[in-house]
Design an enzyme around this catalytic site. Structure first.
Site, PDB file in Angstrom:
ATOM      1  N   HIS A 150       0.834  -1.212   0.000  1.00  0.00           N
ATOM      2  CA  HIS A 150       0.000   0.000   0.000  1.00  0.00           C
ATOM      3  C   HIS A 150       0.864   1.256   0.000  1.00  0.00           C
ATOM      4  CE1 HIS A 150      -4.166  -1.419   0.445  1.00  0.00           C
ATOM      5  NE2 HIS A 150      -3.665  -2.437   1.140  1.00  0.00           N
ATOM      6  N   GLU A 214      -6.332 -12.372   1.125  1.00  0.00           N
ATOM      7  CA  GLU A 214      -7.402 -11.389   1.337  1.00  0.00           C
ATOM      8  C   GLU A 214      -8.156 -11.176   0.032  1.00  0.00           C
ATOM      9  OE1 GLU A 214      -5.168  -8.007   2.628  1.00  0.00           O
ATOM     10  OE2 GLU A 214      -4.858  -8.763   4.663  1.00  0.00           O
ATOM     11  N   HIS A 217      -7.942  -7.504  -1.548  1.00  0.00           N
ATOM     12  CA  HIS A 217      -6.640  -6.858  -1.759  1.00  0.00           C
ATOM     13  C   HIS A 217      -6.114  -7.113  -3.173  1.00  0.00           C
ATOM     14  CE1 HIS A 217      -2.518  -5.673  -0.160  1.00  0.00           C
ATOM     15  NE2 HIS A 217      -2.196  -6.315  -1.265  1.00  0.00           N
TER      16      HIS A 217
END
Length: 234
Positions: A150, A214, A217
């Site tokens: 991120h 996830e 994601h």
């Protein structure tokens, strides 16, 4: 004498008539016309368009995808840590990544759906904050060993919403750390599985790589360096 006087009077009358005729034959003088002066006002300046950003530039996602709803739990205390992680509420990404997100959104809109953003660029300071609140490598990347993707500005956490903005059923909620959150999908209801696969397909087609642990994601296939200076405005 009388004859001379009559002759003189006749001459005077002829001269008067001749003078009147000359006056009547004078050409009419036209009225003076006002000359039109061309306007000296400067022409309107042409509209200028801002240059397109470079793929590496950070941009506000809402400027390019205003129709995509955003709710960033880390900008509030409503996340798994119970603490505010960063103080801005708008998603930012690299422009190259935003272009791919636009492609995914276009494909989903054709099906009456839309993306919803939960997290995008995360400053390195926020990663330290996450680790401070939850120092568990099973849930949070240890910033002392490496930052989350991120922090590169090319990774986004998303889900799907319908035309009314209601979230579709998915395997889990955001930041669920149970086995149901992975991309195995065998322990999910069929509707949850289908919705997660629909999101995955749209993001894959647009050029994103899904993270196996996830379902929400996704990381851009194009990578960028970790950004340690830029921080979005609050």
């Amino acid at each position: 004498m009388e004859k001379i006087w009559l002759i003189l009077m006749g001459g005077v009358l002829l001269l008067s008539l001749w003078g009147c005729a000359r006056v009547k034959s004078q050409p009419t003088i036209p009225q003076t016309q006002v000359e039109t002066v061309p306007s000296t006002a400067a022409p309107a300046a042409p509209e200028t368009t801002a240059p397109e950003p470079e793929d590496t530039d950070f941009v506000r996602v809402a400027d390019y995808l205003p129709q995509v709803p955003q709710y960033l739990p880390y900008s509030t205390a409503e996340n798994f840590t119970g603490a505010v992680i960063y103080d801005f509420s708008g998603a930012y990404l690299r422009y190259g990544t935003v272009k791919k997100l636009m492609a995914a959104q276009e494909a989903l809109e054709a099906q009456g759906l839309s993306l919803k953003i939960w997290d995008a660029f995360r400053p390195t300071a926020a990663q330290f904050r996450l680790w401070e609140v939850c120092p568990d490598p099973n849930f949070v990347a240890n910033p002392n060993r490496g930052f989350s993707a991120h922090s590169r500005g090319n990774t986004v956490d998303v889900t799907l919403v319908d035309s009314q903005g209601a979230e579709l059923l998915m395997p889990t909620a955001f930041d669920d750390f149970t086995p149901k959150a992975d991309r195995d999908y065998r322990d999910c209801e069929e509707t949850e599985r289908q919705n997660a696969l629909l999101l995955e397909e749209a993001m894959l087609e647009a050029g994103f790589i899904p993270y196996s642990g996830e379902w929400w994601h996704f990381q851009d296939e194009d990578t960028y360096p970790v950004e340690e200076v830029f921080c979005p405005e609050a």
